[in-house]
Design a protein around this motif. Sequence first.
Motif, PDB file in Angstrom:
ATOM      1  N   PRO A 100       0.843  -1.306  -0.047  1.00  0.00           N
ATOM      2  CA  PRO A 100       0.046   0.143  -0.037  1.00  0.00           C
ATOM      3  C   PRO A 100       0.873   1.420   0.087  1.00  0.00           C
ATOM      4  N   ARG A 101       2.044   1.318   0.392  1.00  0.00           N
ATOM      5  CA  ARG A 101       2.961   2.463   0.323  1.00  0.00           C
ATOM      6  C   ARG A 101       3.109   3.120  -1.010  1.00  0.00           C
ATOM      7  N   PHE A 102       2.938   2.207  -2.071  1.00  0.00           N
ATOM      8  CA  PHE A 102       3.257   2.726  -3.307  1.00  0.00           C
ATOM      9  C   PHE A 102       2.161   2.733  -3.934  1.00  0.00           C
ATOM     10  N   MET A 103       0.813   2.881  -3.383  1.00  0.00           N
ATOM     11  CA  MET A 103      -0.347   2.795  -4.287  1.00  0.00           C
ATOM     12  C   MET A 103      -0.598   3.969  -5.025  1.00  0.00           C
ATOM     13  N   LYS A 104       0.005   5.186  -4.799  1.00  0.00           N
ATOM     14  CA  LYS A 104      -0.364   6.385  -5.826  1.00  0.00           C
ATOM     15  C   LYS A 104       0.488   6.216  -6.852  1.00  0.00           C
ATOM     16  N   TYR A 105       1.690   5.505  -6.711  1.00  0.00           N
ATOM     17  CA  TYR A 105       2.580   5.222  -8.096  1.00  0.00           C
ATOM     18  C   TYR A 105       1.996   4.288  -8.912  1.00  0.00           C
ATOM     19  N   GLU A 106       1.321   3.358  -8.312  1.00  0.00           N
ATOM     20  CA  GLU A 106       0.499   2.282  -8.980  1.00  0.00           C
ATOM     21  C   GLU A 106      -0.795   2.866  -9.943  1.00  0.00           C
ATOM     22  N   LYS A 107      -1.209   3.695  -9.086  1.00  0.00           N
ATOM     23  CA  LYS A 107      -2.176   4.295  -9.853  1.00  0.00           C
ATOM     24  C   LYS A 107      -1.797   5.219 -11.028  1.00  0.00           C
ATOM     25  N   VAL A 108      -0.763   5.746 -10.901  1.00  0.00           N
ATOM     26  CA  VAL A 108      -0.067   6.282 -12.095  1.00  0.00           C
ATOM     27  C   VAL A 108       0.081   5.412 -13.308  1.00  0.00           C
ATOM     28  N   ASP A 109       0.689   4.335 -13.048  1.00  0.00           N
ATOM     29  CA  ASP A 109       1.000   3.377 -13.819  1.00  0.00           C
ATOM     30  C   ASP A 109      -0.180   2.772 -14.496  1.00  0.00           C
ATOM     31  N   LEU A 110      -1.304   2.661 -13.627  1.00  0.00           N
ATOM     32  CA  LEU A 110      -2.596   2.257 -14.419  1.00  0.00           C
ATOM     33  C   LEU A 110      -2.946   3.305 -15.288  1.00  0.00           C
ATOM     34  N   TRP A 111      -2.870   4.555 -15.117  1.00  0.00           N
ATOM     35  CA  TRP A 111      -3.338   5.845 -16.096  1.00  0.00           C
ATOM     36  C   TRP A 111      -2.635   5.701 -17.324  1.00  0.00           C
ATOM     37  N   ILE A 112      -1.220   5.534 -17.192  1.00  0.00           N
ATOM     38  CA  ILE A 112      -0.471   5.352 -18.304  1.00  0.00           C
ATOM     39  C   ILE A 112      -0.871   4.252 -19.206  1.00  0.00           C
ATOM     40  N   GLY A 113      -1.287   3.064 -18.464  1.00  0.00           N
ATOM     41  CA  GLY A 113      -1.834   1.904 -19.337  1.00  0.00           C
ATOM     42  C   GLY A 113      -3.148   2.115 -20.152  1.00  0.00           C
ATOM     43  N   ILE A 114      -4.070   3.074 -19.371  1.00  0.00           N
ATOM     44  CA  ILE A 114      -5.433   3.201 -19.728  1.00  0.00           C
ATOM     45  C   ILE A 114      -5.067   4.136 -20.952  1.00  0.00           C
ATOM     46  N   ALA A 115      -4.167   5.270 -20.757  1.00  0.00           N
ATOM     47  CA  ALA A 115      -3.935   6.258 -22.156  1.00  0.00           C
ATOM     48  C   ALA A 115      -3.381   5.239 -23.290  1.00  0.00           C
ATOM     49  N   VAL A 116      -2.413   4.674 -23.089  1.00  0.00           N
ATOM     50  CA  VAL A 116      -1.879   3.695 -24.263  1.00  0.00           C
ATOM     51  C   VAL A 116      -3.040   2.741 -24.848  1.00  0.00           C
ATOM     52  N   VAL A 117      -3.891   2.109 -23.919  1.00  0.00           N
ATOM     53  CA  VAL A 117      -4.873   1.260 -24.603  1.00  0.00           C
ATOM     54  C   VAL A 117      -5.869   1.891 -25.463  1.00  0.00           C
ATOM     55  N   VAL A 118      -6.552   3.168 -24.754  1.00  0.00           N
ATOM     56  CA  VAL A 118      -7.378   3.847 -25.403  1.00  0.00           C
ATOM     57  C   VAL A 118      -6.984   4.659 -26.845  1.00  0.00           C
ATOM     58  N   VAL A 119      -5.702   5.020 -26.772  1.00  0.00           N
ATOM     59  CA  VAL A 119      -5.279   5.585 -27.808  1.00  0.00           C
ATOM     60  C   VAL A 119      -5.131   4.353 -28.973  1.00  0.00           C
ATOM     61  N   GLY A 120      -4.439   3.483 -28.610  1.00  0.00           N
ATOM     62  CA  GLY A 120      -4.424   2.164 -29.699  1.00  0.00           C
ATOM     63  C   GLY A 120      -5.812   1.594 -30.130  1.00  0.00           C
ATOM     64  N   ALA A 121      -6.801   1.502 -29.198  1.00  0.00           N
ATOM     65  CA  ALA A 121      -8.256   1.207 -29.575  1.00  0.00           C
ATOM     66  C   ALA A 121      -8.673   2.522 -30.754  1.00  0.00           C
ATOM     67  N   ALA A 122      -8.585   3.630 -30.339  1.00  0.00           N
ATOM     68  CA  ALA A 122      -9.083   4.786 -31.234  1.00  0.00           C
ATOM     69  C   ALA A 122      -8.340   4.521 -32.565  1.00  0.00           C
ATOM     70  N   ALA A 123      -7.073   4.334 -32.553  1.00  0.00           N
ATOM     71  CA  ALA A 123      -6.149   4.350 -33.402  1.00  0.00           C
ATOM     72  C   ALA A 123      -6.796   3.228 -34.574  1.00  0.00           C
ATOM     73  N   MET A 124      -6.926   2.129 -33.898  1.00  0.00           N
ATOM     74  CA  MET A 124      -7.478   0.857 -34.661  1.00  0.00           C
ATOM     75  C   MET A 124      -8.525   1.088 -35.601  1.00  0.00           C
ATOM     76  N   MET A 125      -9.600   1.767 -34.840  1.00  0.00           N
ATOM     77  CA  MET A 125     -10.868   1.982 -35.437  1.00  0.00           C
ATOM     78  C   MET A 125     -10.973   3.197 -36.386  1.00  0.00           C
TER      79      MET A 125
END
Length: 551
Positions: free
Chosen positions: A264-289
């Motif tokens: 739990p001490r690194f929770m805020k960093y892992e949330k940033v990691d998650l947002w980076i992943g979401i950005a990559v996946v949405v950009v990739g999906a939109a580009a695909m369509m």
Amino acid sequence: MLDPKVPADATTVPAARSAVLDDAHVGDIKGALGTIRLDDTTPRHGLSARLRTLLAIIGPGLIVMVGDNDAGAFSTYGQAGQNYGTQLLWTLLMLIPVLYVNQEMVLRLGAVTGVGHARLILERFGRFWGAFSVIDLFLLNALTLVTEFIGVTLAAGYLGLPKAAAVVLAAAIIIASAFTGSFQRFERVAIALCVGSLLLVPIYFLVHPKTSQMAHDFVVPGMPGGAGQLAAVMMVIISIVGTTVAPWQLFFQQSYVIDKRITPRFMKYEKVDLWIGIAVVVVGAAAMMGLTAAAFAGTDGFGQFSDAAAIAQGLEDKAGRLVGVLFAIALLDASIIGAFAVSLSTAYAIGDVFGIKHSLHRGVKGAKGFYAVYAGLVVVAAAITLLSNGYTQGLMTQFVQVLAGVLLPSATVFLLLLCNDRAVLGPWVNGPRTNAFTSAVVGVLVTLSLILTAAVVWPDITSDAILWIMTGCGVAGVLVAGYFFLFGRQGTKEDPIDRTGREDWRMPPLETLAKPAMSTARKVGMGALRAYLLIAMVMVIIKIVQTALHH
């Protein structure tokens, strides 16, 4: 109890405070881009220190998101773009908060409990209820893994490579990357593949979709086609939901966070990691369509989706051979990283359920069962792919994505219940806003599957009928919410949640926790949901069979 054979870099956690099932899950964080020692409790002040910490933590959120843009996603987003242009782009915008909330909850569960998703479900709900969720995972993961190898054959076919050799080589790479006995080496390979997924960006610019039209369709919802096409459109929408917010993601990220030793001490960093992943996946999906829509607009291929290899050919016809080759390489990359994640998700879950050692920090000799499951899944999926034909593969890919969308409400309900279990999460339990949002998501997912079921039974269903279904589901949702607001908490006098000192709070061993009470209302609700989802799954199978017979 912890295994007495503690790794050299691990420190034993007091038994009274730890529920960790495998002692290899305790120790230094050895990420692909950095290391954090277990005894490093220095506060992170300054941009440089925080950046180094983030680089060491990056991995779980990025891999789980990019792994979701796999071979099935290429097929689903490609079908949406080829058949309907960019008119379904708005679904991606709607799914962003769903992606974050779902994955943030499993991230919390992993960091706080140290126990995988499958084990928590079985322990907290019992084998009768928990078996539904775990069986769903195993069935869906096995089918999904086959679709990843289907992606390999499609990419190889376009590139002119022998399909059998490509499948065997891909399976060997997938197995070998995990069999190094080093978590850090595995994660470096996985992150390199994540970087490879960015190939879709230059392809997008080489194809030149209409950016203004994409921006409009991204924020303004629309439904393509007429009443006769409604069943097909709903299949695609639910496929998008199922491939973007897949049930296996919940199991993967929770176990991967545990294996990476994130607390739990690194929770805020892992949330940033998650947002980076979401950005990559949405950009990739939109580009695909967008790139698929641009490639087939005004051609005979528009509305005639077949598979991802045909998309590569369409891109070649539109913008040249280089674009088609880049797309095929991106598909191959996506198939391999998807196979990584799905195989690992299943191996982690089986390790949790049956109590066998399950960590990438261990060598093969130290976790034989874990690696045997991982390799066995890959080998069987590769064999099934080689024995099936092209049309069967296309149907299977579509079926898996739709099935994932239909089963997602059930997985989300279990996730929501776990995140409200104070014995499990203590000061990390959900707040009212997260509960309200997640409950609304479950309602929307059930509504979508209900519309799909109706569209299968009545192919010529009208938009007015769809509106009535949505209205009925909305009214039912309001009534259920009102019931729980007025009566759900009667007789319970829970203390307010004290969130102080939560960075140091971890779930005690599972055997010390009191079993949660299953009220009659909860049992009836869960039973009704499972019964309905079973019916919806049967309707999906009927639709797939109808499609095959029509073909």
